[in-house]
Design an enzyme around this catalytic site. Structure first.
Site, PDB file in Angstrom:
ATOM      1  N   TYR A 189       0.828  -1.200   0.000  1.00 58.36           N
ATOM      2  CA  TYR A 189       0.000   0.000   0.000  1.00 58.36           C
ATOM      3  C   TYR A 189       0.867   1.257   0.000  1.00 58.36           C
ATOM      4  O   TYR A 189       1.594   1.532   0.953  1.00 58.36           O
ATOM      5  CB  TYR A 189      -0.934   0.015   1.213  1.00 58.36           C
ATOM      6  CG  TYR A 189      -1.890  -1.142   1.282  1.00 58.36           C
ATOM      7  CD1 TYR A 189      -2.393  -1.745   0.140  1.00 58.36           C
ATOM      8  CD2 TYR A 189      -2.295  -1.658   2.516  1.00 58.36           C
ATOM      9  CE1 TYR A 189      -3.269  -2.817   0.206  1.00 58.36           C
ATOM     10  CE2 TYR A 189      -3.188  -2.719   2.593  1.00 58.36           C
ATOM     11  CZ  TYR A 189      -3.660  -3.299   1.432  1.00 58.36           C
ATOM     12  OH  TYR A 189      -4.525  -4.359   1.506  1.00 58.36           O
ATOM     13  N   HIS A 219      -0.330 -11.976   0.529  1.00 61.50           N
ATOM     14  CA  HIS A 219      -1.136 -10.955  -0.129  1.00 61.50           C
ATOM     15  C   HIS A 219      -1.535 -11.358  -1.549  1.00 61.50           C
ATOM     16  O   HIS A 219      -0.686 -11.669  -2.381  1.00 61.50           O
ATOM     17  CB  HIS A 219      -0.341  -9.650  -0.172  1.00 61.50           C
ATOM     18  CG  HIS A 219      -1.172  -8.430  -0.380  1.00 61.50           C
ATOM     19  ND1 HIS A 219      -0.646  -7.161  -0.313  1.00 61.50           N
ATOM     20  CD2 HIS A 219      -2.492  -8.261  -0.639  1.00 61.50           C
ATOM     21  CE1 HIS A 219      -1.592  -6.271  -0.518  1.00 61.50           C
ATOM     22  NE2 HIS A 219      -2.728  -6.914  -0.734  1.00 61.50           N
TER      23      HIS A 219
END
Length: 310
Positions: A56, A123
């Site tokens: 992110y 992820h």
């Protein structure tokens, strides 16, 4: 605030939780001070689960969150971050190797100013070789769990069927939670089809993006959103209908997502402290069943329509 356990982890988390993707400026530009204040507001008002990733903002979200966490007692929150998906110099890349996964955990801890991670996730496994996830990435994380560096292990994914493949191909107890996004929302509740399976395996369920990545907001769907155009049009109709009934689409979306007791928590993300308080209020607002019924009818032509992650 209602608290539920993530599977059999012993982690009793708030049913609405803070996703820190916005701290990386992922969806909108970030005012760092406001983002840090948003974290404080969340924790001060009962939210005790925070999720982030080195991907992110290409490390930025972890760095900003780390600044906030320096000033919060470690006993007040559970922390989740991820391995496998990264970015550098504006370019995304993936590395699910054991070596990189182990390095990534320690790098994340340094950025986050913590000495252990409550929940480490692999992820977006839809981008991975699932065999590598089963035979290399997960064993590396199990080693870290045995060392006490991480407490629990999970996987995140857009494609629900991949969860089942991985869980079925590793020793029982390896995967303790799944994080699914955009699959328990007003326009797509397909996560519900897998809840019996997850429960049978003792795997906890985390839901993310109750606003379906901005599709279910009065601000309107962002230009980059990957949803089919027909679904975007249906969402526009729903937003207008909710307004006509005096209810924001955001309120209905959150109320719906947090209502299912079989889902431990639902993650939302914002850098605005006022939006944190609004979202908590939405989570505490009883679901309006008549309005929900009408909204589902509007969405019916595109219900459970999905898209490819990118």
């Amino acid at each position: 605030m209602e608290y539920r356990e993530i599977g059999k982890t012993g982690l009793k988390v708030s049913n609405i939780s803070f996703g820190a993707s916005s701290l990386g400026g992922v969806f909108h530009s970030l005012k760092e001070e406001a983002g840090i204040e948003a974290v404080y507001t969340a924790v001060d008002n009962g939210i005790n689960f925070i999720d982030v990733s080195p991907y992110y903002g290409h490390l930025k979200a972890e760095i900003v969150l780390g600044k906030a966490l320096k000033n919060i007692n470690r006993e007040r929150y559970y922390l989740s971050t991820k391995v496998g998906r990264y970015g550098k110099d504006g370019i995304n890349y993936w590395d699910y190797s054991a070596r990189r996964s182990r390095e990534s955990v320690f790098e994340s801890m340094e950025r986050l100013n913590v000495d252990y991670i409550d929940l480490i996730n692999i992820h977006d496994i839809e981008f991975s070789d699932l065999e590598q996830v089963c035979n290399e990435t997960l064993p590396a994380l199990v080693d870290l769990r045995n060392e006490g560096v991480v407490k629990h292990i999970g996987i995140t994914n857009l494609n629900l069927r991949h969860f089942k493949y991985v869980i079925d191909h590793v020793p029982e107890g390896t995967v303790e939670s799944v994080l699914s996004f955009c699959h328990y929302t007003l326009n797509d509740d397909s996560l519900a089809d897998y809840l019996d399976y997850f429960e049978s395996k003792g795997v906890g369920v985390i839901n993310a993006s109750p606003y379906s990545m901005g599709l279910l907001t009065e601000r309107g769907v962002p230009d980059w959103h990957p949803a089919p155009e027909a679904l975007k049009r249906l969402a526009g109709k729903v937003i207008g209908y909710c307004k006509s009934k005096g209810v924001s689409i955001e309120q209905l979306a959150v109320s719906f997502s947090v209502t299912n007791p079989r889902i431990a928590t639902t993650l939302f993300s914002t850098t605005n402290p006022e939006n944190v308080l609004k979202t908590i209020k939405y989570a505490e607002t009883p679901l309006e069943m008549d309005l929900l019924k009408d909204v589902l009818k509007i969405f019916e032509p595109g219900f459970r329509d999905t898209w490819v992650n990118s």
